[in-house]
Design an enzyme around this catalytic site. Structure first.
Site, PDB file in Angstrom:
ATOM      1  N   HIS B  68       0.830  -1.201   0.000  1.00 47.81           N
ATOM      2  CA  HIS B  68       0.000   0.000   0.000  1.00 47.81           C
ATOM      3  C   HIS B  68       0.862   1.247   0.000  1.00 47.81           C
ATOM      4  O   HIS B  68       2.085   1.149   0.041  1.00 47.81           O
ATOM      5  CB  HIS B  68      -0.969   0.018   1.189  1.00 47.81           C
ATOM      6  CG  HIS B  68      -0.312   0.061   2.528  1.00 47.81           C
ATOM      7  ND1 HIS B  68       0.353  -1.011   3.058  1.00 47.81           N
ATOM      8  CD2 HIS B  68      -0.220   1.047   3.454  1.00 47.81           C
ATOM      9  CE1 HIS B  68       0.818  -0.675   4.263  1.00 47.81           C
ATOM     10  NE2 HIS B  68       0.494   0.551   4.520  1.00 47.81           N
ATOM     11  N   HIS B  70       1.530   3.785   1.999  1.00 46.27           N
ATOM     12  CA  HIS B  70       2.200   4.452   3.122  1.00 46.27           C
ATOM     13  C   HIS B  70       3.711   4.434   2.936  1.00 46.27           C
ATOM     14  O   HIS B  70       4.286   3.448   2.463  1.00 46.27           O
ATOM     15  CB  HIS B  70       1.823   3.780   4.447  1.00 46.27           C
ATOM     16  CG  HIS B  70       0.512   4.266   4.979  1.00 46.27           C
ATOM     17  ND1 HIS B  70      -0.239   3.541   5.877  1.00 46.27           N
ATOM     18  CD2 HIS B  70      -0.177   5.405   4.757  1.00 46.27           C
ATOM     19  CE1 HIS B  70      -1.342   4.225   6.176  1.00 46.27           C
ATOM     20  NE2 HIS B  70      -1.326   5.344   5.511  1.00 46.27           N
ATOM     21  N   ASP B  72       6.150   4.113   4.872  1.00 44.84           N
ATOM     22  CA  ASP B  72       6.959   3.077   5.511  1.00 44.84           C
ATOM     23  C   ASP B  72       6.822   1.732   4.796  1.00 44.84           C
ATOM     24  O   ASP B  72       7.399   0.740   5.219  1.00 44.84           O
ATOM     25  CB  ASP B  72       6.649   2.951   7.021  1.00 44.84           C
ATOM     26  CG  ASP B  72       5.202   2.699   7.314  1.00 44.84           C
ATOM     27  OD1 ASP B  72       4.876   2.304   8.449  1.00 44.84           O
ATOM     28  OD2 ASP B  72       4.366   2.895   6.406  1.00 44.84           O
ATOM     29  N   HIS B  73       6.090   1.722   3.681  1.00 44.20           N
ATOM     30  CA  HIS B  73       6.018   0.517   2.847  1.00 44.20           C
ATOM     31  C   HIS B  73       6.494   0.754   1.422  1.00 44.20           C
ATOM     32  O   HIS B  73       6.821  -0.194   0.718  1.00 44.20           O
ATOM     33  CB  HIS B  73       4.587  -0.038   2.839  1.00 44.20           C
ATOM     34  CG  HIS B  73       4.212  -0.657   4.141  1.00 44.20           C
ATOM     35  ND1 HIS B  73       4.153  -2.019   4.334  1.00 44.20           N
ATOM     36  CD2 HIS B  73       3.908  -0.108   5.334  1.00 44.20           C
ATOM     37  CE1 HIS B  73       3.824  -2.256   5.598  1.00 44.20           C
ATOM     38  NE2 HIS B  73       3.673  -1.115   6.220  1.00 44.20           N
ATOM     39  N   HIS B 157      -7.576  -1.258   5.781  1.00 43.50           N
ATOM     40  CA  HIS B 157      -6.490  -0.350   6.211  1.00 43.50           C
ATOM     41  C   HIS B 157      -6.482   1.014   5.504  1.00 43.50           C
ATOM     42  O   HIS B 157      -6.678   2.045   6.135  1.00 43.50           O
ATOM     43  CB  HIS B 157      -5.145  -1.060   6.068  1.00 43.50           C
ATOM     44  CG  HIS B 157      -3.989  -0.269   6.562  1.00 43.50           C
ATOM     45  ND1 HIS B 157      -3.921   0.233   7.846  1.00 43.50           N
ATOM     46  CD2 HIS B 157      -2.858   0.131   5.958  1.00 43.50           C
ATOM     47  CE1 HIS B 157      -2.812   0.906   7.986  1.00 43.50           C
ATOM     48  NE2 HIS B 157      -2.137   0.866   6.866  1.00 43.50           N
ATOM     49  N   ASP B 178      -0.111  -4.150   5.823  1.00 43.95           N
ATOM     50  CA  ASP B 178      -0.930  -3.679   6.941  1.00 43.95           C
ATOM     51  C   ASP B 178      -2.382  -3.980   6.604  1.00 43.95           C
ATOM     52  O   ASP B 178      -2.804  -3.789   5.470  1.00 43.95           O
ATOM     53  CB  ASP B 178      -0.757  -2.174   7.154  1.00 43.95           C
ATOM     54  CG  ASP B 178       0.548  -1.840   7.860  1.00 43.95           C
ATOM     55  OD1 ASP B 178       0.935  -0.658   7.855  1.00 43.95           O
ATOM     56  OD2 ASP B 178       1.180  -2.757   8.409  1.00 43.95           O
ATOM     57  N   GLU B 203       3.080  -8.359  10.022  1.00 39.15           N
ATOM     58  CA  GLU B 203       3.781  -7.488  10.961  1.00 39.15           C
ATOM     59  C   GLU B 203       3.203  -7.757  12.340  1.00 39.15           C
ATOM     60  O   GLU B 203       2.004  -7.954  12.477  1.00 39.15           O
ATOM     61  CB  GLU B 203       3.534  -6.016  10.596  1.00 39.15           C
ATOM     62  CG  GLU B 203       4.060  -5.620   9.235  1.00 39.15           C
ATOM     63  CD  GLU B 203       5.353  -4.829   9.298  1.00 39.15           C
ATOM     64  OE1 GLU B 203       5.659  -4.282  10.373  1.00 39.15           O
ATOM     65  OE2 GLU B 203       6.054  -4.772   8.283  1.00 39.15           O
ATOM     66  N   HIS B 414       8.925  -8.203  13.167  1.00 41.61           N
ATOM     67  CA  HIS B 414       8.868  -7.116  14.123  1.00 41.61           C
ATOM     68  C   HIS B 414      10.218  -6.461  14.185  1.00 41.61           C
ATOM     69  O   HIS B 414      11.233  -7.131  14.256  1.00 41.61           O
ATOM     70  CB  HIS B 414       8.474  -7.627  15.511  1.00 41.61           C
ATOM     71  CG  HIS B 414       9.458  -8.571  16.108  1.00 41.61           C
ATOM     72  ND1 HIS B 414      10.302  -8.213  17.121  1.00 41.61           N
ATOM     73  CD2 HIS B 414       9.738  -9.851  15.833  1.00 41.61           C
ATOM     74  CE1 HIS B 414      11.056  -9.245  17.434  1.00 41.61           C
ATOM     75  NE2 HIS B 414      10.730 -10.245  16.675  1.00 41.61           N
TER      76      HIS B 414
END
Lengths: 373, 601
Positions: B68, B70, B72-73, B157, B178, B203, B414
């Site tokens: 997606h 975001h 951080d992806h 999400h 996510d 995650e 993680h």
């Protein structure tokens, strides 16, 4: 049955009202409902499942936003964090934190034995079973009362426990040694057990009797006999406040406040507005630790009620709750009931409540009355 | 044993940089390529040196999949494809493909313009990167090559977020990105079928949280807005694009209607343009129920919400304004912020994460004095509220997803070096699957046990059935004999004769012969007869014949006696047997080497 839209409207109404009725409000859904809510620190609370077989015990960290007083706006953290978890074979019917330690003690309601757990530090997130404490053997052939053993704990890893007045003993967890036993010929099933000072404790029986004893002596306990109650035999629940006031509440809504130091007397009375929809309610009644004279009552239905006992008189009259938290009832379709509630130890109007549908609410209510606490 | 390898990439132990390498069936796949927003140096990028120490990644990766939009992806995607070098396919859903480049460009502008960084990807690089993107539709199987196939599932999400199913032969992996398991106003809940992957990768960040309800977050939002309006203050809500803005508008509209409020609510025009564009994306991407919501609320045709004009910012009295961009880093939202920041009655509500270097980031970190252009300082006196509306799965959600997909192994990624023994135990107990938790840079190897399908010839099956009587019973396995032939990509089990025929071979017979010397004074025929009697006494139950042609036969084994003229007492026994009678043959030769017992004939 309510239409889906009607249901949503009711929810919306309650939420709209909640804008003024609460300062903070958090609503959570646990995987499995809990009957216990026990503080393990000012910010962490333990819950436990009560299904027939394998259950979880969880230690939850309350949302950071709740405690961020100055920079509350900058903290977006609203969730519970599961900081520790463990598994237990039977249901968790009673759970007590041992003060000054990272231990909790539980009872499964099936026997009077206790399980001792280590909640773990930073090194591990597992709650482990570290020992067991045998409850006193039955002197009578009566089966264990519905709630199993009540538990109270104090510093130095000492745990007071018993299912009936005749079974109460104080056990040293580290050695297993029995330090004290309550000497009484009575055998009343207990609904509560608590320390009112370092050495003095109160054992509240379901028949309304209250026993007060000192663990330093082997003298017989002082008996506060059950208040006279009209009609059929009621069940009673008891809680003692830090100011030595004893509150007793019956299943028919009769409330009596007495002084710990004067057995047989009553300071004030009231009739509470409790609809006994349930046959055998698991009632919780507690004094507010930081709000003089206020009590919380739950278990009769889907609400938690706050009453101001300073408004009560010696002659019983109908009492109106100062506040009613109906969040659980409003957000659940079927007959949900509140299984447990606790006050926050320091924040005057913050409570946690857990209901039979697995919901857990954290709420900080606003006192909208002119007078009162 | 066949195995699947999973390695979360990147240095450091913090969460925030999703990039996972999967090796399956000889294929290498990169899942997500996120940026760590907390670092300013190379630590913000995943550590690609794991794949190769030098040079481009194209030959090492079969494909890259982005879950997606975001940052951080996907924040490190242009860096990976254009600066490190990758020319293969990059898969993502249509909405992700549409929104990604916009976020990346915003991010680039902030990092380069505001923070003055030089070693960063350029606008052209973003464009070049997006040219490599192959868009995905939900539930559509895509062949990356003739062995690797992928399929996207709805993840909830954010708009366009997908979970992806990766299959090579009979091995498969599902990566969740996510996701969330509870539907909200404009997004449904994640869904996947019982695909039973060998590994389910998720995650674990939210695995140990129990989420506060959506309604309580909304309550907080309404309460804050209401409190500001009541005291005559102005509320600024910087938003990025559709989704969140639309949702908050619906909420305020409902609230204004219910409470009969009069204060004006505005949305900036920049928002409408973007909103209409994304509205179309939404419609094709969301499900029926959500589509109805949007059709009813025909985009910004609200009763109480009106288009904003910049002059309104100076109007007296309370108001609420939705303005872009979302992190207060430029444009209209920043202009409005500058006007309103100096008054305590006012409020700014940040509904999401802000990148470092933006005003949004600074005020969310408590900064109350800001340096603006031309050395001017801005005193931040208004109330700053940070609210998170993002939808994430929690502890319960993860269990629900595992229940849906039924993986054989669980893998939780993680970043933090936290202990998650309890969650691991919970998953292992409830589902009886292994739960792995690799740290960044650590490889987990999962042994798979794929079934290998083999065809069996009808003749062979019939022959085996004739032996045993009943049909093959899965509860009673039986050993059977046959020949396994691998031809092209198929395997089949046939009888030996058929195998020989297929291979064009003749069946050979194997015979052993053995010479055993024997001292015996009798004539050859008499010696033979002695042997016959001896064997008859020893080998009871066997067919032993003394044939007129001068041989003794034990089953199929032939025994002859001969001697030389010079030494008639030294006999030579000739034994001959076929391979099938090997055991008996060896036994006889050993026996006869011991000689004949006396007293015969």
């Amino acid at each position: 049955a309510m239409e889906e839209t009607d249901f949503q409207d009711v929810l919306d109404d309650w939420f709209i009202e909640s804008l003024n009725a609460y300062k903070d409000l958090h609503v959570y859904q646990l995987e499995h409902p809990t009957q216990v809510l026990e503080w393990t620190s000012g910010k962490t609370v333990c819950v436990g499942g009560h299904g027939a077989s394998k259950n979880e015990i969880l230690e939850l960290l309350l949302p950071l936003k709740l405690f961020a007083d100055e920079n509350k706006g900058l903290c977006a953290e609203r969730d519970f964090k599961v900081v520790h978890g463990g598994f237990t074979e039977g249901p968790v019917r009673c759970l007590r934190h041992v003060p000054g330690s990272r231990c909790v003690v539980t009872n499964d309601g099936l026997s009077s034995d206790l399980q001792v757990w280590s909640v773990g530090g930073d090194d591990s997130d597992v709650i482990r079973l570290t020992g067991r404490v045998e409850g006193r053997k039955r002197r009578t052939t009566k089966s264990v009362s519905g709630g199993g053993s009540r538990i109270a704990a104090r510093l130095s890893s000492q745990v007071l426990h018993g299912a009936q007045s005749g079974d109460v003993q104080l056990t040293q967890l580290t050695s297993g040694q029995i330090l004290y036993t309550l000497e009484t010929t009575s055998d009343d099933p207990l609904s509560s057990l608590q320390f009112v000072s370092d050495a003095v404790f109160l054992a509240g029986a379901s028949n309304g009797n209250v026993y007060v004893a000192d663990t330093r002596t082997s003298a017989a306990p002082q008996l506060h006999p059950a208040p006279a109650s009209p009609g059929e035999s009621a069940l009673w629940w008891t809680d003692a406040s830090p100011r030595a006031a004893v509150l007793r509440l019956s299943s028919s809504g009769q409330a009596v406040v007495s002084d710990l130091r004067s057995p047989g007397g009553a300071v004030s009375r009231a009739r509470l507005d409790v609809q006994s929809g349930r046959g055998d309610p698991e009632v919780g009644v507690s004094w507010a630790p930081a709000l003089d004279g206020c009590i919380a009552v739950s278990g009769f239905g889907g609400a938690v009620q706050i009453y101001d006992t300073s408004l009560w008189a010696t002659e019983p009259r109908d009492a109106e709750p100062l506040f009613e938290h109906r969040g659980h009832a409003v957000s659940s379709r079927s007959g949900v009931f509140v299984a447990a509630h606790v006050w926050h130890p320091e924040r005057p109007r913050t409570l946690l409540s857990a209901a039979s549908d697995g919901s857990v609410h954290v709420w900080d209510w606003v006192d909208q009355s002119a007078a009162g606490c | 044993m066949p195995e699947i390898k999973v390695t979360p990439l990147g240095a450091g132990q913090d969460v925030g940089r999703s990039c996972i390498l999967v090796s399956i069936g000889g294929k290498n796949i990169m899942l997500d390529c996120g940026m760590h927003m907390g670092y300013n140096d190379d630590r913000r990028f995943p550590d690609f040196s794991y794949i190769t120490q030098n040079g481009r990644l194209t030959e090492f990766l079969d494909c890259v999949i982005i879950s997606h939009f975001h940052l951080d992806h996907c924040g490190a995607l242009p860096f990976m494809s254009e600066m490190v070098g990758y020319d293969g396919p990059i898969y993502m859903t249509h909405p992700t493909k549409a929104i990604c480049p916009i976020l990346l460009e915003d991010f680039r502008k902030i990092t380069v313009d505001k923070k003055g960084e030089t070693n960063f990807f350029t606008s052209q690089m973003i464009k070049d990167c997006m040219k490599k993107v192959v868009p995905l539709n939900l539930h559509q199987t895509v062949q990356v090559d003739d062995e690797l196939e992928i399929k996207a599932y709805y993840a909830g999400h954010v708009l366009g977020a997908a979970m992806v199913h990766i299959k090579v032969g009979l091995e498969s992996v599902v990566y969740t990105g996510d996701y969330n398991m509870t539907p909200d106003r404009h997004l449904g809940a994640a869904w996947i079928d019982k695909c039973r992957p060998d590994v389910l990768i998720s995650e674990s960040t939210y695995a140990t949280t129990i989420r506060d309800s959506k309604r309580c977050r909304e309550r907080d939002f309404l309460k804050k807005v209401h409190e500001s309006i009541e005291r005559g203050g102005k509320v600024l809500i910087p938003v990025f694009a559709l989704g969140r803005a639309q949702e908050l508008c619906i909420l305020l509209e409902t609230f204004w209607e219910r409470m009969n409020l009069k204060a004006p609510i505005y949305f900036s025009t920049g928002l409408t343009e973007k909103a209409n564009h994304y509205y179309k994306l939404f419609i094709t991407w969301t499900n029926q129920k959500i589509r109805k919501t949007f059709v009813q609320r025909n985009m910004f045709e609200f009763k109480h919400i009106k288009p904003f004009d910049r002059s309104y910012a100076d109007n007296p009295g309370p108001m609420v304004v939705f303005a872009t961009p979302g992190m207060l880093h430029a444009g209209q939202s920043l202009q409005i912020f500058k006007k309103w920041a100096g008054h305590e009655k006012n409020m700014v509500i940040m509904p999401g994460y802000c990148v470092q270097g933006t005003i949004g980031h600074k005020i969310l970190n408590g900064q109350r004095k800001l340096e603006m252009e031309g050395r001017a300082t801005l005193d931040v006196k208004l109330q700053v509220e940070y609210m998170s509306f993002s939808a994430h799965a929690d502890a319960k959600g993860i269990m629900q997803l595992i229940r849906m997909a039924e993986p054989r192994n669980m893998l939780l990624v993680h970043g933090e070096a936290v202990k998650m023994e309890f969650l691991k135990g919970k998953i292992e107990q409830e589902f009886s699957v292994d739960c792995h938790m690799p740290a960044n840079g650590e490889t987990v190897t999962v042994t798979t046990n794929p079934s290998v399908p083999v065809d069996i010839s009808l003749n062979l099956l019939k022959r085996e059935m004739a032996l045993g009587g009943t049909l093959p019973d899965p509860k009673k396995p039986r050993t059977m004999h046959g020949t396994l032939i691998m031809k092209e990509n198929s395997l089949k089990l046939v009888s030996s004769e058929q195998a020989l025929k297929e291979l064009g071979l003749n069946e050979h017979q194997l015979r052993f012969t053995c010479r055993v010397p024997l001292q015996d004074p009798h004539s050859d025929p008499d010696t033979l007869h002695g042997i016959y009697l001896h064997l008859k006494s020893v080998l009871k139950g066997y067919t032993i014949q003394h044939l007129p042609d001068g041989t003794v036969m034990v089953e199929s084994i032939v025994i002859k006696v001969s001697s030389s003229a010079e030494d008639p007492n030294t006999k030579v026994l000739l034994l001959s047997w076929s391979y099938q009678d090997e055991d008996l043959g060896s036994f006889l030769s050993t026996l006869l080497k011991k000689g004949l017992p006396s007293g015969l004939c």
